[in-house]
Design a protein around this motif. Structure first.
Motif, PDB file in Angstrom:
ATOM      1  N   VAL A 139      38.467  36.871  23.411  1.00  0.00           N
ATOM      2  CA  VAL A 139      38.555  35.456  23.750  1.00  0.00           C
ATOM      3  C   VAL A 139      38.906  34.674  22.492  1.00  0.00           C
ATOM      4  N   LEU A 140      39.872  33.787  22.617  1.00  0.00           N
ATOM      5  CA  LEU A 140      40.176  32.857  21.537  1.00  0.00           C
ATOM      6  C   LEU A 140      39.595  31.517  21.963  1.00  0.00           C
ATOM      7  N   SER A 141      38.564  31.069  21.254  1.00  0.00           N
ATOM      8  CA  SER A 141      37.878  29.817  21.549  1.00  0.00           C
ATOM      9  C   SER A 141      38.421  28.740  20.618  1.00  0.00           C
ATOM     10  N   VAL A 142      38.854  27.627  21.220  1.00  0.00           N
ATOM     11  CA  VAL A 142      39.436  26.525  20.451  1.00  0.00           C
ATOM     12  C   VAL A 142      38.781  25.212  20.873  1.00  0.00           C
ATOM     13  N   PRO A 143      38.867  24.183  20.027  1.00  0.00           N
ATOM     14  CA  PRO A 143      38.341  22.876  20.436  1.00  0.00           C
ATOM     15  C   PRO A 143      38.996  22.430  21.754  1.00  0.00           C
ATOM     16  N   LYS A 161      29.783  21.451  27.447  1.00  0.00           N
ATOM     17  CA  LYS A 161      28.789  20.963  26.492  1.00  0.00           C
ATOM     18  C   LYS A 161      29.240  21.216  25.049  1.00  0.00           C
ATOM     19  N   ALA A 162      29.807  22.390  24.791  1.00  0.00           N
ATOM     20  CA  ALA A 162      30.289  22.718  23.448  1.00  0.00           C
ATOM     21  C   ALA A 162      31.669  22.121  23.190  1.00  0.00           C
ATOM     22  N   ARG A 163      32.305  21.613  24.244  1.00  0.00           N
ATOM     23  CA  ARG A 163      33.652  21.036  24.156  1.00  0.00           C
ATOM     24  C   ARG A 163      34.653  22.043  23.590  1.00  0.00           C
ATOM     25  N   ARG A 164      34.663  23.247  24.229  1.00  0.00           N
ATOM     26  CA  ARG A 164      35.555  24.326  23.794  1.00  0.00           C
ATOM     27  C   ARG A 164      36.241  24.941  25.007  1.00  0.00           C
ATOM     28  N   VAL A 165      37.388  25.529  24.757  1.00  0.00           N
ATOM     29  CA  VAL A 165      38.153  26.229  25.779  1.00  0.00           C
ATOM     30  C   VAL A 165      38.421  27.638  25.267  1.00  0.00           C
ATOM     31  N   GLY A 166      38.205  28.639  26.122  1.00  0.00           N
ATOM     32  CA  GLY A 166      38.409  30.030  25.739  1.00  0.00           C
ATOM     33  C   GLY A 166      39.551  30.663  26.510  1.00  0.00           C
ATOM     34  N   PHE A 167      40.499  31.225  25.777  1.00  0.00           N
ATOM     35  CA  PHE A 167      41.650  31.920  26.352  1.00  0.00           C
ATOM     36  C   PHE A 167      41.389  33.422  26.276  1.00  0.00           C
ATOM     37  N   GLY A 210      38.698  25.263  13.484  1.00  0.00           N
ATOM     38  CA  GLY A 210      37.992  25.286  14.755  1.00  0.00           C
ATOM     39  C   GLY A 210      38.327  26.472  15.639  1.00  0.00           C
ATOM     40  N   ILE A 211      39.110  27.404  15.140  1.00  0.00           N
ATOM     41  CA  ILE A 211      39.514  28.573  15.921  1.00  0.00           C
ATOM     42  C   ILE A 211      38.475  29.679  15.748  1.00  0.00           C
ATOM     43  N   ILE A 254      47.823  26.798  12.709  1.00  0.00           N
ATOM     44  CA  ILE A 254      47.247  27.894  13.483  1.00  0.00           C
ATOM     45  C   ILE A 254      48.159  29.097  13.315  1.00  0.00           C
ATOM     46  N   ARG A 255      47.547  30.212  13.001  1.00  0.00           N
ATOM     47  CA  ARG A 255      48.345  31.410  12.743  1.00  0.00           C
ATOM     48  C   ARG A 255      47.651  32.628  13.307  1.00  0.00           C
ATOM     49  N   CYS A 256      48.427  33.492  13.892  1.00  0.00           N
ATOM     50  CA  CYS A 256      47.934  34.790  14.350  1.00  0.00           C
ATOM     51  C   CYS A 256      48.788  35.840  13.677  1.00  0.00           C
ATOM     52  N   GLY A 257      48.140  36.728  12.998  1.00  0.00           N
ATOM     53  CA  GLY A 257      48.906  37.773  12.309  1.00  0.00           C
ATOM     54  C   GLY A 257      48.272  39.127  12.486  1.00  0.00           C
TER      55      GLY A 257
END
Length: 168
Positions: free
Chosen positions: A44-48, A75-81, A95-96, A162-165
């Motif tokens: 899961v990638l959790s972001v603001p 409540k945490a104000r986060r979204v998980g992909f 925040g990632i 934001i970077r994914c490597g």
């Protein structure tokens, strides 16, 4: 009432639990959530929240691909992909949070919201997940549309936010 897609979705999610039957009992008769282990079927990638909702909007614009599961914690104000599992990627950004093997997350059943947890896009039961490359591109696009923080109006936003490597 229950169609085949919902049943597949429940089975797919519950398979990540130590005891899938207990997981389903918790969803129906317990707290309404179950702790599921990341890293086996998904990460899961959790972001603001604001960034996540903007990125999801970008992902919806691709008519050829439906986004994978997305979980919101109000409540945490986060979204998980939900992404494919694998230790070979490192996500960097303010925040990632990348949740992988050895981590657990509370998950409601795909057929209802529970407290502060809700599915924006529930799992489809076939194992559809977000592509890390597409998600990274959507997060970049979303970042460029968000206003800069009020604390430093001179700070420039760059695509490297934001970077994914791949970890080598």
């Amino acid at each position: 009432m229950w169609n085949t897609a919902w049943m597949r979705s429940v089975e797919w999610l519950a398979a990540a639990a130590i005891d899938p039957r207990d997981c389903k009992r918790q969803w129906d008769h317990g707290t309404g959530t179950a702790l599921l282990e990341a890293g086996r079927y998904w990460n899961v990638l959790s972001v603001p929240e604001e960034l996540g909702l903007h990125a999801l909007n970008v992902l919806w614009y691709d008519p050829l691909r439906t986004p994978g599961p997305v979980l919101r914690h109000s409540k945490a104000r986060r979204v998980g992909f939900f992404l494919p599992p694998g230790p070979d990627q490192q996500w960097i950004g303010a925040g990632i949070r990348h949740v992988g093997k050895g981590s657990w997350i509370p998950v409601p059943p795909p057929y209802r919201d529970t407290g502060h947890l809700e599915w924006i896009i529930p799992p489809d039961g076939r194992g559809t997940l977000h592509s890390p490359d597409r998600l990274e591109a959507a997060l970049h696009t979303a970042t460029s549309t968000l206003p800069l923080p009020e604390t430093d109006p001179h700070e420039a936003r760059t695509d490297s936010t934001i970077r994914c490597g791949t970890i080598t």
